[in-house]
Design a protein around this motif. Structure first.
Motif, PDB file in Angstrom:
ATOM      1  N   UNK A 234       0.831  -1.201   0.000  1.00 23.53           N
ATOM      2  CA  UNK A 234       0.000   0.000   0.000  1.00 23.53           C
ATOM      3  C   UNK A 234       0.864   1.249   0.000  1.00 23.53           C
ATOM      4  N   UNK A 235       1.940   1.196   0.762  1.00 19.55           N
ATOM      5  CA  UNK A 235       2.884   2.301   0.809  1.00 19.55           C
ATOM      6  C   UNK A 235       4.237   1.726   1.210  1.00 19.55           C
ATOM      7  N   UNK A 236       5.314   2.332   0.717  1.00 20.96           N
ATOM      8  CA  UNK A 236       6.663   1.872   1.044  1.00 20.96           C
ATOM      9  C   UNK A 236       7.417   3.022   1.694  1.00 20.96           C
ATOM     10  N   UNK A 237       7.950   2.775   2.890  1.00 20.76           N
ATOM     11  CA  UNK A 237       8.730   3.781   3.605  1.00 20.76           C
ATOM     12  C   UNK A 237      10.221   3.515   3.401  1.00 20.76           C
ATOM     13  N   UNK A 238      10.955   4.595   3.079  1.00 26.82           N
ATOM     14  CA  UNK A 238      12.407   4.520   2.939  1.00 26.82           C
ATOM     15  C   UNK A 238      13.014   5.444   3.991  1.00 26.82           C
ATOM     16  N   UNK A 239      13.806   4.866   4.892  1.00 25.42           N
ATOM     17  CA  UNK A 239      14.473   5.642   5.938  1.00 25.42           C
ATOM     18  C   UNK A 239      15.958   5.734   5.601  1.00 25.42           C
ATOM     19  N   UNK A 240      16.502   6.936   5.666  1.00 26.09           N
ATOM     20  CA  UNK A 240      17.917   7.134   5.309  1.00 26.09           C
ATOM     21  C   UNK A 240      18.521   8.254   6.149  1.00 26.09           C
ATOM     22  N   UNK A 256       4.805  10.918  -0.915  1.00 21.34           N
ATOM     23  CA  UNK A 256       3.500  11.306  -0.388  1.00 21.34           C
ATOM     24  C   UNK A 256       3.629  11.968   0.966  1.00 21.34           C
ATOM     25  N   UNK A 257       4.689  11.594   1.708  1.00 26.17           N
ATOM     26  CA  UNK A 257       4.904  12.159   3.035  1.00 26.17           C
ATOM     27  C   UNK A 257       6.377  11.999   3.390  1.00 26.17           C
ATOM     28  N   UNK A 258       6.931  12.964   4.101  1.00 33.77           N
ATOM     29  CA  UNK A 258       8.312  12.864   4.565  1.00 33.77           C
ATOM     30  C   UNK A 258       8.392  13.449   5.965  1.00 33.77           C
ATOM     31  N   UNK A 259       9.061  12.696   6.852  1.00 32.66           N
ATOM     32  CA  UNK A 259       9.156  13.120   8.246  1.00 32.66           C
ATOM     33  C   UNK A 259      10.561  12.802   8.755  1.00 32.66           C
ATOM     34  N   UNK A 260      10.890  13.375   9.911  1.00 29.21           N
ATOM     35  CA  UNK A 260      12.124  13.044  10.612  1.00 29.21           C
ATOM     36  C   UNK A 260      11.783  12.107  11.764  1.00 29.21           C
ATOM     37  N   UNK A 261      12.509  10.975  11.840  1.00 30.66           N
ATOM     38  CA  UNK A 261      12.214   9.999  12.874  1.00 30.66           C
ATOM     39  C   UNK A 261      13.511   9.357  13.344  1.00 30.66           C
ATOM     40  N   UNK A 262      13.818   9.507  14.622  1.00 27.66           N
ATOM     41  CA  UNK A 262      15.022   8.905  15.214  1.00 27.66           C
ATOM     42  C   UNK A 262      16.295   9.281  14.457  1.00 27.66           C
ATOM     43  N   UNK A 263      16.387  10.541  14.059  1.00 29.00           N
ATOM     44  CA  UNK A 263      17.570  11.011  13.361  1.00 29.00           C
ATOM     45  C   UNK A 263      17.646  10.628  11.900  1.00 29.00           C
ATOM     46  N   UNK A 264      16.596  10.023  11.370  1.00 29.79           N
ATOM     47  CA  UNK A 264      16.571   9.617   9.962  1.00 29.79           C
ATOM     48  C   UNK A 264      15.487  10.381   9.214  1.00 29.79           C
ATOM     49  N   UNK A 290      18.825   3.260   5.878  1.00 25.78           N
ATOM     50  CA  UNK A 290      18.612   2.653   7.189  1.00 25.78           C
ATOM     51  C   UNK A 290      17.607   1.504   7.109  1.00 25.78           C
ATOM     52  N   UNK A 291      16.522   1.720   6.374  1.00 29.75           N
ATOM     53  CA  UNK A 291      15.488   0.681   6.273  1.00 29.75           C
ATOM     54  C   UNK A 291      14.587   0.968   5.089  1.00 29.75           C
ATOM     55  N   UNK A 292      14.079  -0.114   4.501  1.00 29.22           N
ATOM     56  CA  UNK A 292      13.036  -0.035   3.480  1.00 29.22           C
ATOM     57  C   UNK A 292      11.894  -0.916   3.960  1.00 29.22           C
ATOM     58  N   UNK A 293      10.764  -0.311   4.265  1.00 30.81           N
ATOM     59  CA  UNK A 293       9.660  -1.037   4.894  1.00 30.81           C
ATOM     60  C   UNK A 293       8.377  -0.921   4.071  1.00 30.81           C
ATOM     61  N   UNK A 294       7.966  -2.017   3.385  1.00 34.21           N
ATOM     62  CA  UNK A 294       6.667  -1.982   2.696  1.00 34.21           C
ATOM     63  C   UNK A 294       5.532  -2.208   3.688  1.00 34.21           C
ATOM     64  N   UNK A 295       4.466  -1.451   3.594  1.00 35.35           N
ATOM     65  CA  UNK A 295       3.285  -1.622   4.429  1.00 35.35           C
ATOM     66  C   UNK A 295       2.167  -2.164   3.558  1.00 35.35           C
TER      67      UNK A 295
END
Length: 316
Positions: A234-240, A256-264, A290-295
């Motif tokens: 449904x959505x894929x998050x890329x943390x870097x 679609x959205x971009x945020x800061x989370x835990x320094x990433x 850091x991570x690629x997380x499909x939801x």
């Protein structure tokens, strides 16, 4: 009926009359599903969806207004069908003045076992459900989790092919729920068929082979979780981290959205292809992935969607 089918429900419907004027209340309407031998089948629905009424029709406790059901090829409610099943109600009412071993011995005698066999099987089941060290404790001193485990032992006393459990994890703490789930999995390993009702989605996702969703007395979906849920992301998050400013600006405009989370920096994309392009751009720019997380679509989303659809149809 195919020999692999343990339970067959065909258009089961039940309407009750309540109150002084005999107002009709529909508890179940055209409920149809099959439970295959050797599987764990979940009957999922919110409170008041008709799960308990459906189970009682399968047990023969409630006569359906129309429709039919078979258990092990025999009509639901018949002596032959009942001999093949064990049942745990949502709120088991046990004889609190008896000890655990006394209660199982009593249940075994009711199931047609001889005195010696009832004693031996009760002792074995207490060990199996983890209550051997509490066998001589009065049931009134049992915790909720202990009562549920003793109830499962009672359901197993007749060595049934099929276990029907009504909300077996309801009201238990996380440890108690895990204990009951482990017991259900163990019973399946012994070759038994288990059908249980619940409104706890995580329990269904952890142990069920197939599931039927019951909303407002109707089956809306039935099958494996893989067949009911869309496998596409449904959505894929890329943390870097350490993303160059130029790359960050470009990705923010695309995501679609971009945020800061835990320094990433976390970017959300509507497709896996767009996420792959973002990963490539970050890597080429010198950033660190850091991570690629499909939801993916979840059972919760399907459940809520069906429930909302039922409320919407009532409103219209």
């Amino acid at each position: 009926m195919p020999p692999t089918v343990a339970v067959h429900a065909q258009n089961l419907s039940k309407t009750f009359r309540i109150g002084f004027w005999g107002r009709k209340v529909r508890a179940a309407q055209d409920v149809s599903f099959d439970v295959e031998k050797g599987e764990i089948f979940g009957l999922l629905g919110p409170n008041g969806a008709g799960k308990t009424t459906t189970i009682k029709m399968l047990l023969g406790f409630v006569r359906p207004s129309r429709g039919s059901a078979t258990v092990g090829g025999h009509p639901a409610g018949s002596i032959e069908a009942r001999r093949r099943m064990g049942y745990l109600p949502e709120n088991p009412a046990l004889y609190e003045y008896l000890t655990g071993v006394e209660y199982l011995r009593y249940a075994g005698r009711l199931a047609g076992l001889g005195r010696k066999e009832a004693q031996q099987r009760g002792t074995h089941l207490l060990e199996q459900v983890g209550l051997a060290d509490r066998a001589d404790r009065p049931i009134r001193r049992f915790s909720k989790g202990m009562v549920q485990r003793l109830g499962l032992a009672q359901a197993m006393i007749g060595d049934p092919e099929l276990l029907i459990l009504d909300e077996p994890m309801s009201g238990l703490d996380p440890i108690g729920r895990k204990d009951v789930r482990d017991l259900i999995l163990r019973f399946r390993e012994e070759g038994r068929t288990i059908m249980f009702s619940t409104h706890i989605l995580s329990d269904v996702e952890m142990i069920c082979d197939r599931v039927a969703i019951l909303i407002d007395g109707r089956v809306t979906d039935c099958g494996t979780l893989g067949s009911l849920l869309d496998p596409a992301a449904r959505v894929v998050e890329v943390a870097a981290r350490d993303v160059p400013a130029a790359v960050d600006s470009k990705l923010r405009s695309q995501s679609a959205q971009s945020v800061q989370r835990d320094g990433s920096s976390v970017y959300s994309f509507a497709s896996e292809d767009a996420a792959n392009e973002a990963v490539r751009a970050i890597a080429l720019g010198g950033g660190r992935i850091v991570a690629v997380q499909p939801h993916r679509y979840s059972l919760e989303e399907l459940f809520v969607k069906r429930a909302a659809g039922a409320k919407g149809s009532e409103a219209t």
